[in-house]
Design a protein around this motif. Sequence first.
Motif, short mmCIF file in Angstrom:
data_model
loop_
_atom_site.label_atom_id
_atom_site.label_comp_id
_atom_site.label_asym_id
_atom_site.label_seq_id
_atom_site.Cartn_x
_atom_site.Cartn_y
_atom_site.Cartn_z
N ARG A 76 0.81 -1.22 0.00
CA ARG A 76 0.00 0.00 0.00
C ARG A 76 0.85 1.27 0.00
NH1 ARG A 76 -2.81 -3.89 -0.67
NH2 ARG A 76 -4.89 -4.28 0.19
N LYS A 77 2.04 1.20 -0.54
CA LYS A 77 2.85 2.41 -0.68
C LYS A 77 2.31 3.26 -1.83
CE LYS A 77 7.21 0.18 0.75
NZ LYS A 77 7.44 0.89 2.02
N GLN A 78 2.45 4.57 -1.69
CA GLN A 78 2.05 5.49 -2.76
C GLN A 78 3.14 6.56 -2.92
OE1 GLN A 78 -1.91 6.65 -1.29
NE2 GLN A 78 -2.82 5.40 -2.92
N PRO A 79 4.29 6.17 -3.41
CA PRO A 79 5.40 7.13 -3.53
C PRO A 79 5.12 8.19 -4.58
CG PRO A 79 5.95 5.07 -4.63
CD PRO A 79 4.65 4.84 -3.91
N ASP A 80 5.75 9.35 -4.43
CA ASP A 80 5.64 10.39 -5.44
C ASP A 80 6.45 10.03 -6.68
OD1 ASP A 80 4.13 12.46 -3.91
OD2 ASP A 80 5.88 12.31 -2.60
N VAL A 81 7.62 9.43 -6.46
CA VAL A 81 8.52 9.11 -7.57
C VAL A 81 9.07 7.70 -7.42
CG1 VAL A 81 10.64 9.75 -8.79
CG2 VAL A 81 9.21 11.54 -7.78
N LEU A 82 9.00 6.93 -8.51
CA LEU A 82 9.75 5.68 -8.62
C LEU A 82 10.99 5.99 -9.44
CD1 LEU A 82 7.03 2.95 -9.37
CD2 LEU A 82 8.26 3.34 -7.24
N HIS A 83 12.15 5.92 -8.80
CA HIS A 83 13.41 6.27 -9.46
C HIS A 83 14.10 4.96 -9.87
CE1 HIS A 83 16.99 9.27 -9.51
NE2 HIS A 83 17.02 8.45 -10.55
N VAL A 84 14.18 4.72 -11.18
CA VAL A 84 14.78 3.49 -11.71
C VAL A 84 16.10 3.82 -12.40
CG1 VAL A 84 12.56 2.34 -11.90
CG2 VAL A 84 13.45 3.62 -13.86
N HIS A 85 16.93 2.80 -12.58
CA HIS A 85 18.31 3.06 -12.99
C HIS A 85 18.81 2.06 -14.02
CE1 HIS A 85 18.73 5.74 -9.43
NE2 HIS A 85 17.89 4.88 -8.90
N ASN A 86 19.35 2.60 -15.12
CA ASN A 86 19.99 1.79 -16.17
C ASN A 86 19.02 0.76 -16.73
OD1 ASN A 86 22.23 3.34 -15.67
ND2 ASN A 86 23.31 1.78 -14.48
N ARG B 97 5.02 9.01 -10.36
CA ARG B 97 5.69 9.27 -11.62
C ARG B 97 7.02 8.51 -11.68
NH1 ARG B 97 1.30 10.29 -12.33
NH2 ARG B 97 0.31 12.26 -12.95
N ILE B 98 7.54 8.35 -12.92
CA ILE B 98 8.74 7.54 -13.14
C ILE B 98 9.90 8.44 -13.56
CG2 ILE B 98 9.74 5.60 -14.39
CD1 ILE B 98 7.40 4.79 -12.70
N LEU B 99 11.04 8.28 -12.90
CA LEU B 99 12.28 8.96 -13.27
C LEU B 99 13.32 7.90 -13.58
CD1 LEU B 99 14.12 11.49 -13.51
CD2 LEU B 99 14.57 11.27 -11.06
N LEU B 100 13.93 7.97 -14.77
CA LEU B 100 14.98 7.02 -15.18
C LEU B 100 16.32 7.73 -15.21
CD1 LEU B 100 16.08 4.37 -16.51
CD2 LEU B 100 15.46 5.38 -18.72
N THR B 101 17.31 7.14 -14.55
CA THR B 101 18.68 7.63 -14.63
C THR B 101 19.50 6.68 -15.48
OG1 THR B 101 18.67 8.77 -12.50
CG2 THR B 101 20.79 8.07 -13.33
N CYS B 102 20.24 7.24 -16.43
CA CYS B 102 21.13 6.45 -17.30
C CYS B 102 22.57 6.80 -16.97
CB CYS B 102 20.84 6.73 -18.77
SG CYS B 102 19.18 6.30 -19.30
N GLN B 103 23.24 5.90 -16.27
CA GLN B 103 24.66 6.10 -15.98
C GLN B 103 25.51 5.81 -17.22
OE1 GLN B 103 25.91 6.90 -12.84
NE2 GLN B 103 23.92 6.96 -11.86
N ASP B 104 25.09 4.82 -17.99
CA ASP B 104 25.88 4.36 -19.13
C ASP B 104 24.92 3.84 -20.20
OD1 ASP B 104 27.64 3.35 -20.94
OD2 ASP B 104 28.59 1.93 -19.59
N LEU B 105 24.88 4.51 -21.35
CA LEU B 105 23.96 4.12 -22.42
C LEU B 105 24.53 3.02 -23.33
CD1 LEU B 105 22.60 7.64 -23.42
CD2 LEU B 105 21.30 5.81 -22.37
N THR B 106 25.72 2.57 -23.05
CA THR B 106 26.30 1.51 -23.88
C THR B 106 25.65 0.16 -23.61
OG1 THR B 106 28.06 1.09 -22.27
CG2 THR B 106 28.53 2.68 -24.02
N LEU B 107 25.11 -0.03 -22.39
CA LEU B 107 24.43 -1.28 -22.04
C LEU B 107 22.93 -1.05 -22.12
CD1 LEU B 107 26.61 -2.29 -18.96
CD2 LEU B 107 26.84 -3.07 -21.31
N GLN B 108 22.26 -1.75 -23.07
CA GLN B 108 20.86 -1.46 -23.34
C GLN B 108 19.95 -2.68 -23.23
OE1 GLN B 108 20.73 0.53 -27.17
NE2 GLN B 108 22.36 1.96 -26.58
N CYS B 109 20.48 -3.89 -23.33
CA CYS B 109 19.74 -5.15 -23.20
C CYS B 109 18.73 -5.33 -24.35
CB CYS B 109 19.03 -5.25 -21.86
SG CYS B 109 18.27 -6.88 -21.58
N LEU B 110 19.16 -6.05 -25.37
CA LEU B 110 18.30 -6.39 -26.50
C LEU B 110 17.79 -7.82 -26.33
CD1 LEU B 110 20.33 -4.90 -29.50
CD2 LEU B 110 18.77 -3.75 -27.93
N GLU B 111 16.50 -8.02 -26.56
CA GLU B 111 15.90 -9.35 -26.39
C GLU B 111 14.86 -9.58 -27.48
OE1 GLU B 111 16.25 -12.02 -24.72
OE2 GLU B 111 17.76 -11.43 -23.24
#
Length: 697
Positions: free
Chosen positions: A344-354, A377-391
């Motif tokens: 039952r959490k209702q955070p303001d921001v979900l901060h996801v990474h890479n 709302r969703i915030l994405l941080t990209c430390q390194d765009l070289t790793l992208q995961c293709l499937e």
Amino acid sequence: MEAPGLVVGAALRAPPPPPPLPRSTRGAADRLLVFSREPRPRLAPLTRCYCSREGKGNARSKPHREGSNSVREWLIFVSLSRLNVKANNDQKSVICSDGFNFTDILHLNKQRLVAMEELKKLQDENKSLLQDIEVLETERQGFSIEIAESSRFSELLLRIDTMTISGMVGMTEASDLRKKVIDNRYMIHSVFSDIHHKQDTELLSELRLFLRKPAEKPLHVVHICSEMDPITSRGSLATYVTGLSSALQRKGNLVEVILPKYAGINEDVIHCLRKAEADYESYYGGRWHKNRIWTGISSGVSLTLIEPVQLSYFDRDMLRGYPDDFERFSYFSRASLDYIVKSRKQPDVLHVHNWETAIVGPLFWDIFAHQGLGNTRILLTCQDLTLQCLEVPNMLELCGLDPHKLHRPDRLQDNSETNLVNVLKGGIVYSNKVLLMSSTLPRDMAIQGLGHGLEATLTTHKEKVLVASHGLDGELWDPSKDIYLPQRYSPNDIEGKSFCRKALKRRLGLHSGSSVVFGCICNGDSNTDGLREAVRVALHGGAQVIFMENKGPVMNSTVQALKEELKGDRVMFVEIYDEALEHLIFAGSDIFLCSSFYDPSLQIAMRAIKYGSAPVQINFPSNGSRQTEWHDYPSTALSQYIISTYGDVSLSQALDGIKNSPSQWDWRIKDAMSKVLSWDAECYDLHWEAYSVIRKL
């Protein structure tokens, strides 16, 4: 042929007297040992031991304490003396016709084993004491910060009282000021500084500005990520999550971090770690799976660890690097969202990474947004765009997503390999804001220079792309309060740096002369050719060079290649990561080698600056020239300072500055040390801008 005779007595030649026990420790040692009254036997002299030139040792060694070697030698000497006295008194010799005494040799060997066991116990006790000291020091620092914050809050209220009595403010304004201060107690420490030395008129002006400032509701931020320092760390993401979370919490926001419970997680740094009494289920692969929940606190931040009960996705040696990494982290991402909804959490921001948790974006908007998370709302941080995961698209079905809906050019379809889906691209498309981590490039240049095939996607979503920089952990990386240093120092009292330089040379067995010390923390991205050239310049200038392996499971190829090529008593390789030694290398070095100032985190450069060492790039031509076309584009004040101060300094110039202009060089070093590099400075403001914009969407 007759076997040569062995002379047992040769091992008992007269030694020099044992090293004197330091005065402060004699009483403790007398309580530990009971001395024999028999004459002391003569033993072979003891040799002081140093770390090997290859740097092998305990990967988690504790801070070095001066004088501990002399105490240890004294205890060993007395212990062996006592044991050999007993051997001489209790045993009868059995001597063969050729004079070989079997009984004495066997007994002495046995007694030496006993002595080694006693020594091991003493070492374990010493290690335990050092750990206790470290814990007490950490608690003391935290208590000091808490006292400082409370004192500033109280002093501010008292100053409002005196302003009221003196007639500077009326009763109504005073009441409003007190209410504003009390309601915003959590941020007083960061807003008001040096209150004690300010006049009432100056302080009142600041209070009135603070009164007119609109009240900001604290944010509830939940990080869903793959690593966090010091719990589990492999790259810059770990220090980023810890630094940003701690800074947000210090400003009065509520921050939580959700991590996988890896098998090799560092549980010693998690306070109040406990397993929840109830499990919960999450969906994956067409069925529901049970998960255990572990909770605790690290760096003052609430922590949740998710452990799959039926699947062994995280019961492995490495964090990532397996063929089923997509399954591992998509399972974790889905399980994290299921946990948030069921708790039952209702955070303001979900901060996801890479890419590892970028799949949270599509999962959130397609499945979870209507399950009580409409204001999240969703915030994405990209430390390194070289790793992208293709499937292949069908893999999306595992976590409950529809591949037919998402395998489209404007969603997850890869821009180049159109038959595949790109997980990181999906995170960019489905996030409300995207942070590109770069300390040197503004947004447009970052999109083009760091895109790695995602330039078109980033350009399409340009309005939600921001550029931010890392900060330095001011509690962990500060020579004025560093628990790993034999002597602390600051810009105003820098004598301790010279002491640390001597301690570093002594620990590694380097010549203790006045030569300049080059330090380098190597990682897999280090430029081997650049490092080789840097060593040539350093040795030509009479310097000593120390390479240390970066934190990681295996030795990287850069260190191995350099070790095979570079020989000599002025080049040292430390092959096993040692946290305490890393701090000492920063403190003991005059110049620190950095791969590039293009490093998004600039962690090496910032640590070097804070510890009074000049960061110098290694990717320069042999003629010392520099590429300067990017100097006009720094994205932050910090990067602008680093580039303008050290960007055009070659290794030869740095050596010349230290040797030929020591006063000017010392001034530059002290000035750099005084800069505010922590998370509470510019980098926090850049992140707060992203959070503030997200909250209004």
